[in-house]
Scaffold this motif. Sequence first.
Motif, PDB file in Angstrom:
ATOM      1  N   ILE A   1       4.344   8.541  -6.436  1.00 13.93           N
ATOM      2  CA  ILE A   1       3.670   8.283  -5.164  1.00 13.93           C
ATOM      3  C   ILE A   1       4.190   9.240  -4.095  1.00 13.93           C
ATOM      4  O   ILE A   1       5.249   9.846  -4.243  1.00 13.93           O
ATOM      5  CB  ILE A   1       3.796   6.811  -4.724  1.00 13.93           C
ATOM      6  N   ASP A   2       3.429   9.344  -3.023  1.00 17.25           N
ATOM      7  CA  ASP A   2       3.763  10.217  -1.909  1.00 17.25           C
ATOM      8  C   ASP A   2       4.298   9.336  -0.784  1.00 17.25           C
ATOM      9  O   ASP A   2       3.531   8.646  -0.122  1.00 17.25           O
ATOM     10  CB  ASP A   2       2.507  10.975  -1.467  1.00 17.25           C
TER      11      ASP A   2
ATOM     12  N   VAL B   1      -5.185  13.111  -1.601  1.00 18.07           N
ATOM     13  CA  VAL B   1      -4.286  11.954  -1.692  1.00 18.07           C
ATOM     14  C   VAL B   1      -5.097  10.670  -1.537  1.00 18.07           C
ATOM     15  O   VAL B   1      -5.900  10.544  -0.612  1.00 18.07           O
ATOM     16  CB  VAL B   1      -3.179  12.019  -0.609  1.00 18.07           C
ATOM     17  N   GLN B   2      -4.877   9.733  -2.442  1.00 20.61           N
ATOM     18  CA  GLN B   2      -5.554   8.445  -2.423  1.00 20.61           C
ATOM     19  C   GLN B   2      -4.643   7.394  -1.784  1.00 20.61           C
ATOM     20  O   GLN B   2      -3.421   7.537  -1.800  1.00 20.61           O
ATOM     21  CB  GLN B   2      -5.868   7.997  -3.856  1.00 20.61           C
ATOM     22  N   THR B   3      -5.236   6.337  -1.266  1.00 21.34           N
ATOM     23  CA  THR B   3      -4.466   5.195  -0.792  1.00 21.34           C
ATOM     24  C   THR B   3      -4.732   4.037  -1.734  1.00 21.34           C
ATOM     25  O   THR B   3      -5.880   3.646  -1.938  1.00 21.34           O
ATOM     26  CB  THR B   3      -4.852   4.801   0.647  1.00 21.34           C
ATOM     27  N   TRP B   4      -3.670   3.508  -2.314  1.00 25.07           N
ATOM     28  CA  TRP B   4      -3.757   2.390  -3.249  1.00 25.07           C
ATOM     29  C   TRP B   4      -3.158   1.144  -2.615  1.00 25.07           C
ATOM     30  O   TRP B   4      -2.288   1.224  -1.738  1.00 25.07           O
ATOM     31  CB  TRP B   4      -2.994   2.693  -4.518  1.00 25.07           C
TER      32      TRP B   4
ATOM     33  N   SER C   1     -10.468  10.624  -1.196  1.00 23.90           N
ATOM     34  CA  SER C   1      -9.076  11.080  -1.238  1.00 23.90           C
ATOM     35  C   SER C   1      -8.922  12.292  -0.327  1.00 23.90           C
ATOM     36  O   SER C   1      -8.892  13.433  -0.787  1.00 23.90           O
ATOM     37  CB  SER C   1      -8.642  11.400  -2.671  1.00 23.90           C
TER      38      SER C   1
ATOM     39  N   TYR D   1       0.836  -1.196   0.000  1.00 17.17           N
ATOM     40  CA  TYR D   1       0.000   0.000   0.000  1.00 17.17           C
ATOM     41  C   TYR D   1       0.872   1.247   0.000  1.00 17.17           C
ATOM     42  O   TYR D   1       2.021   1.236   0.454  1.00 17.17           O
ATOM     43  CB  TYR D   1      -0.978   0.002   1.177  1.00 17.17           C
ATOM     44  N   TYR D   2       0.299   2.311  -0.564  1.00 13.67           N
ATOM     45  CA  TYR D   2       1.018   3.569  -0.686  1.00 13.67           C
ATOM     46  C   TYR D   2       0.035   4.687  -0.999  1.00 13.67           C
ATOM     47  O   TYR D   2      -1.120   4.443  -1.348  1.00 13.67           O
ATOM     48  CB  TYR D   2       2.099   3.492  -1.766  1.00 13.67           C
ATOM     49  N   ARG D   3       0.525   5.922  -0.880  1.00 10.40           N
ATOM     50  CA  ARG D   3      -0.319   7.106  -1.087  1.00 10.40           C
ATOM     51  C   ARG D   3      -0.026   7.698  -2.471  1.00 10.40           C
ATOM     52  O   ARG D   3       1.134   7.743  -2.890  1.00 10.40           O
ATOM     53  CB  ARG D   3      -0.043   8.118   0.014  1.00 10.40           C
TER      54      ARG D   3
ATOM     55  N   ARG E   1      -7.992   0.628  -4.496  1.00 10.64           N
ATOM     56  CA  ARG E   1      -7.799   1.886  -3.779  1.00 10.64           C
ATOM     57  C   ARG E   1      -8.921   2.071  -2.780  1.00 10.64           C
ATOM     58  O   ARG E   1     -10.008   1.524  -2.934  1.00 10.64           O
ATOM     59  CB  ARG E   1      -7.717   3.083  -4.712  1.00 10.64           C
TER      60      ARG E   1
END
Length: 96
Positions: A80-81, A49-52, A45, A7-9, A41
């Motif tokens: 990605i963030d 910012v979304q989380t995938w 957001s 997972y990541y932002r 996801r």
Amino acid sequence: MTDLYIYYRVPDAHAALLAPRVRAMQERLAVAHGVAGQLKRRPGSPDGVQTWMEVYPDTAAGFDAALAAAAQDAALSALIDGKRHTEVFMDLSKCA
């Protein structure tokens, strides 16, 4: 066999660019390793910012290294963030 959850932002502004990169990477991994990845996801957001999450079920030993190399080759970190976080799960043994 283990299941990998990564997972990541993702900033909203990068989502349309990132999705095809991730899907192409997953297709290459499926051909090379026989692992059908999934891309998900969270709804919404917050703060733009979304989380995938990428899901890779039933992976063999060494797949995590192949995945890390594929993510680097696809230059995912540029869109990605922060970092990609990996969680590893395995099936529980059946009791007799």
